[in-house]
Design an enzyme around this catalytic site. Sequence first.
Site, PDB file in Angstrom:
ATOM      1  N   ASP A 187      -4.748  43.732 -86.644  1.00  0.00           N
ATOM      2  CA  ASP A 187      -4.783  45.118 -87.097  1.00  0.00           C
ATOM      3  C   ASP A 187      -5.254  45.155 -88.542  1.00  0.00           C
ATOM      4  O   ASP A 187      -5.799  44.148 -89.048  1.00  0.00           O
ATOM      5  CB  ASP A 187      -3.426  45.805 -86.884  1.00  0.00           C
ATOM      6  CG  ASP A 187      -2.307  45.204 -87.730  1.00  0.00           C
ATOM      7  OD1 ASP A 187      -2.574  44.275 -88.513  1.00  0.00           O
ATOM      8  OD2 ASP A 187      -1.160  45.666 -87.596  1.00  0.00           O
ATOM      9  N   HIS A 200       6.344  43.698 -88.296  1.00  0.00           N
ATOM     10  CA  HIS A 200       5.334  44.592 -87.717  1.00  0.00           C
ATOM     11  C   HIS A 200       4.523  43.916 -86.611  1.00  0.00           C
ATOM     12  O   HIS A 200       4.351  44.476 -85.525  1.00  0.00           O
ATOM     13  CB  HIS A 200       4.411  45.072 -88.843  1.00  0.00           C
ATOM     14  CG  HIS A 200       3.415  46.088 -88.404  1.00  0.00           C
ATOM     15  ND1 HIS A 200       3.752  47.397 -88.152  1.00  0.00           N
ATOM     16  CD2 HIS A 200       2.078  45.990 -88.157  1.00  0.00           C
ATOM     17  CE1 HIS A 200       2.674  48.068 -87.771  1.00  0.00           C
ATOM     18  NE2 HIS A 200       1.638  47.237 -87.771  1.00  0.00           N
ATOM     19  N   HIS A 242       0.444  54.409 -89.923  1.00  0.00           N
ATOM     20  CA  HIS A 242      -0.046  55.623 -89.269  1.00  0.00           C
ATOM     21  C   HIS A 242       0.457  55.703 -87.846  1.00  0.00           C
ATOM     22  O   HIS A 242       1.091  54.767 -87.348  1.00  0.00           O
ATOM     23  CB  HIS A 242      -1.570  55.729 -89.309  1.00  0.00           C
ATOM     24  CG  HIS A 242      -2.260  54.419 -89.314  1.00  0.00           C
ATOM     25  ND1 HIS A 242      -2.279  53.596 -88.232  1.00  0.00           N
ATOM     26  CD2 HIS A 242      -2.922  53.759 -90.298  1.00  0.00           C
ATOM     27  CE1 HIS A 242      -2.940  52.505 -88.536  1.00  0.00           C
ATOM     28  NE2 HIS A 242      -3.333  52.558 -89.784  1.00  0.00           N
ATOM     29  N   GLY A 297      -4.387  47.438 -83.762  1.00  0.00           N
ATOM     30  CA  GLY A 297      -5.459  48.429 -83.713  1.00  0.00           C
ATOM     31  C   GLY A 297      -6.814  47.870 -83.335  1.00  0.00           C
ATOM     32  O   GLY A 297      -7.625  48.552 -82.687  1.00  0.00           O
ATOM     33  N   ALA A 328      -6.636  59.621 -72.903  1.00  0.00           N
ATOM     34  CA  ALA A 328      -6.244  60.485 -71.794  1.00  0.00           C
ATOM     35  C   ALA A 328      -6.535  59.718 -70.512  1.00  0.00           C
ATOM     36  O   ALA A 328      -7.642  59.218 -70.319  1.00  0.00           O
ATOM     37  CB  ALA A 328      -7.044  61.771 -71.831  1.00  0.00           C
ATOM     38  N   ASN A 343     -14.156  61.746 -67.689  1.00  0.00           N
ATOM     39  CA  ASN A 343     -12.791  61.955 -68.170  1.00  0.00           C
ATOM     40  C   ASN A 343     -12.766  61.811 -69.676  1.00  0.00           C
ATOM     41  O   ASN A 343     -13.122  60.772 -70.224  1.00  0.00           O
ATOM     42  CB  ASN A 343     -11.858  60.909 -67.549  1.00  0.00           C
ATOM     43  CG  ASN A 343     -10.472  60.929 -68.169  1.00  0.00           C
ATOM     44  OD1 ASN A 343      -9.994  61.986 -68.580  1.00  0.00           O
ATOM     45  ND2 ASN A 343      -9.828  59.778 -68.240  1.00  0.00           N
TER      46      ASN A 343
HETATM   47 FE   LIG Z   1      -0.341  47.592 -86.951  1.00  0.00          FE
END
Ligand SMILES: [Fe+2]
Length: 557
Positions: free
Chosen positions: A155, A132, A19, A294, A402, A510
């Site tokens: 991840d 990866h 993803h 992740g 952000a 924010n």
């Molecule tokens: Fe990954």
Amino acid sequence: MLTENRFRMRILGMNAVFHDPAAALVVDGRIVAAAEEERFSRRKHGKVCVPFSTWELPEESARWCLAYGGVAPEELDAIAYSYDPDLAPPDGHALHDNEYEALRTYFVRRAPGFMATALPGFDRAKVRYVPHHVAHAASAYLAGPYRDCAVIVMDGRGEATSYLAGIARDGEFEVLRRVALPHSLGLRYEELTMHVGFLRSSDEYKVMALASYGRPRWLAEIRAHMHHDGDGGFVALPIDFSQFVAERSAGGAFEDGHADLAASVQAALQETILEIAVWLQARTGARALVLAGGVALNVVANSYVAERGPFADLWVQPAAGDAGTALGAALYVAHSMGDEVEPMRSAALGREWTDDEIRKALDTANVAYSRPPDIAAAAAGVIARDGIVAWFQGRSEYGPRALGHRSLFANPRRADTLRRLNDVKGREQFRPVAPMTLLERAPAMFDGPFPSPYMLFVHNVHDAWKERLAAVVHVDGTARVQTVDRADEPLVARMLDEVGRRTGVPVVVNTSLNTAGRPMVDSPRDALECFGSAPVDALAIGPFLLERPALRAVAPL
Ligand SMILES: [Fe+2]
């Protein structure tokens, strides 16, 4: 003359497999550009995370990176692709075996051909497959600030593993431990995300917020399935979560059990990562730890390790999810081809527009706007009057946060600002919003890891400030602080100064400039679409200010 004569090494990194497809351009070891495909395609997370979407490449972001760096496809010295098909599980007898795993591998092997279509002119022999997790690791030890550091990547999965730990010394990386699938901390958290009614591989941060509402009453049971193995790895096999609480359908009602289950898994995850960190520090003697993958977007776990762990310093790659592997793969190949790699100094690596281009976009849209003497002061004025400002300045951010380039800002003093922001964005009301403040002012208000330029840690809010920062204090008394260094972000710093001058509190709320389910705003057109459709009071875009005819009436404090 030296520069002109120097052989230039141009490397395009690409993430296309699971993803968050993304591209990054590294020239002579310097990060020139990095961007996620979703910001161009306007499709959240870029594509569906299924094996048969692996043929889709981050075409628009790759083309933009090349154009921004002035590099033609035929001038590339390498394309670094963040997945190595030689490490993938062996193919089954038919395409449908191994849950379409063979299809994923098939498409990865054909990626050079797909690229030749997407980027005509490049030499397909120049594709380099980077494992990866090595790509994730490089996004932390080469992009991060330390020459020597321990590295943890966690991840959902890579080719056939879900984790590695190792040591980087002067750019050379040694892997000390891997964990093979089906064990996976990330996949277990994704399954929990589904079980409590959210979207997996997307909404894990909502589960983290939900966890703070619960108590870890099933920690012992979860721990039995998820724990450090005593040798730098872990056990993390699938868990039948329905034995604790029934699965929540998307949009269904929450039971206490959902928050308690989230709290239990969160606690087991934190314990596991901390014990791995202790093992790794003892094994390497390293002073600093860097994280990617992740799971490193779990800011609560990051803070747990920062506070209790044995490392003096901790840095987390801001694009810790798979998008960051585009950058990591490019840096890894740059280093392996002999380039001296420069660390990243900012996550603002995406697109930017000149004042003239922005003005043209506003004129084309035929909207009324002004050019105040100082856009930072003008935005601060709206914030001080309890307005919400859409802030569009400079290059867009790489990664999910952000950080003051594509943000929504508001006054943190009012508790109902949180409700209003969540309404504006169409988000669940239990979701916290985060404060941004000046680096030098942060320790007076918050405890926790500083500097925190990428919002990857949580901080405790000092009691004396809780009332004045009502909108940003989460139910557990914490806030996910972003600190702003004046030297790095002078315009944002000036806006914070102006807010402080007007309100006495140099802090803004924010949150990312987007609405629920949409990628962050990237271009002026996106900004105008968002401003036109969401009840935001002003848009500060480059030096220009757009205001709604009247600020929304807000009851006085
Ligand atoms: Fe990954």
